[in-house]
Design an enzyme around this catalytic site. Sequence first.
Site, mmCIF file in Angstrom:
data_model
loop_
_atom_site.group_PDB
_atom_site.id
_atom_site.type_symbol
_atom_site.label_atom_id
_atom_site.label_comp_id
_atom_site.label_asym_id
_atom_site.label_seq_id
_atom_site.Cartn_x
_atom_site.Cartn_y
_atom_site.Cartn_z
ATOM 1 C CG ASP A 257 -1.785 1.203 1.334
ATOM 2 O OD1 ASP A 257 -2.744 1.278 0.547
ATOM 3 O OD2 ASP A 257 -1.515 2.076 2.180
ATOM 4 C CD GLU B 292 15.102 -15.398 2.849
ATOM 5 O OE1 GLU B 292 14.440 -16.047 3.695
ATOM 6 O OE2 GLU B 292 15.783 -14.392 3.148
#
Length: 542
Positions: A221, A263
């Site tokens: 956001d 990851e």
Amino acid sequence: MGQPSPAQKDQPVDARGDKDWWRSAVIYQVYVRSFADADGDGTGDLAGVRSRLPYLAELGVDALWFTPWYLSPMKDGGYDVADYRAIDPSFGTLAEAEKLIAEARELGIRTIVDIVPNHVSDQHPWFRAALAAGPGSPEREMFHFRPGRGAHGQLPPNDWPSQFVGSTEPVWTRLPDGDWYLHLFTPEQPDLNWAHPAVRQEHEDILRFWFERGVAGVRIDSAALLAKDPELPDFIEGVDRNPFVDRDELHDIYRSWRAVADEYDGVFVGEVWLPDAERFARYLRPDELHTAFNFSFLSCPWDAGRLRTSIDTTLAEHAPVGAPATWVLCNHDVTRTVTRYGRADTGFDFAAKAFGTPTDLDLGTRRARAAALLSLALPGAVYLYQGEELGLPEADIPRERIEDPMYFRSGGTDPGRDGCRVPLPWSAEAPYAGFGSRQEPWLPQPAGWSAYAADRQAADPASMLTLYREGIRLRPLFGTGPLTWLPAPEGVLAFGRAGALCVVNLADTPAELPAHTELLLGSGPLDAEGRLPKDTAVWLRS
């Protein structure tokens, strides 16, 4: 695909399950509070979403983006977060969120969560500690606390404008101890100090927390607002660098985030409102964000020339960094598509919102149907806001029921965003149109709302829901390759990708179709001469 993350090892992989799924996905935005109410208390919840997963699977979407579902006082629709590791009790529990993520994944639907890094709630433990600690304390260094200007510190530290367009309210609030604190949005949303290492570390930990629970991505956001000029200078129109938007320091933050996402094979989509194409593209470099929302297309008027320019500009912006475009017609902040396209001004501008704007919903619906096929045919990812597949209009909310802070901070001149957040109609004959059975929804549903109910539309081959289902089902025919514009009369958009063509007539007269072997799907019928009427789109097999 590489080695799966610990959170992904036991999860099934759907037919499109490679790590590049996000490049061409259809992603459905869920505003939990208004989606489905399982316990009947008037507020949507995670149990309600879980009960409607078969509907979402039948619609054919690849992922769900959830607006904030975290613990929140709800002063700004959940974008005032008090705890990122807890689900708001009105929605459910963390265990239920984990169950929802897993159940959706079993249906081949991934989950994207919403992170609000610019600010937190004034009820967040960090801010409460800062208030208690007093001026000059280490706790206040996590935010932007400053003494005021003037002989007695009675003036705000600077003149920055609110990020709520049309707001007349200041972005600084003074405390009884004399300090002022910065909030680009409401006073209940204090801005974090992203120059503080603890702020950066906390958000990286939050990312890991949700990736470990199986989410596939994160929507960011207000992604261009985090970093501020440390001097907090006054806002000067026309200077090269805005003191609080699109600061260069942001890119180091997002490179660190990208390392975390990599990851887990996680993806990012940024809410980046920037007019400068080159600056916008920087966020999409290979070591930063994967995608960003395309607000040029969303706000573009229903005009063939301007839409083509928006499409071309968007694709050109993304090409140098190899990022896919995103296409979106509406979201939880924007006037719903069938209403916007039925007005004299078919674009979108926050500053232009007003009560009582005349709307032709029949016209708007025809255009929204055509726009659905246009957006689904373009190269890249598509975001679909809940209820758009039902053709919901913007609702007029009685002033005494409005909750959106945009309304209050504008002094009551801006109708706010609640009109696009009205709870969904699921069952035409059920109480409250099937949203929940025991209590009136948190926002009132307009009279006649049940006419848009999903169960009624599912049985209607000419409904908006049927159009979206068919469009999403047939969308792979366009492939993943580039777009080629075809010769077309003025006011007509025509392009091809792979073995399919899309033609949209925005002109005032019917248009001849290009050579084709099959009509695959239309937003409306052809005329008696087999021509494409105005405000209508078709997909053709070439």
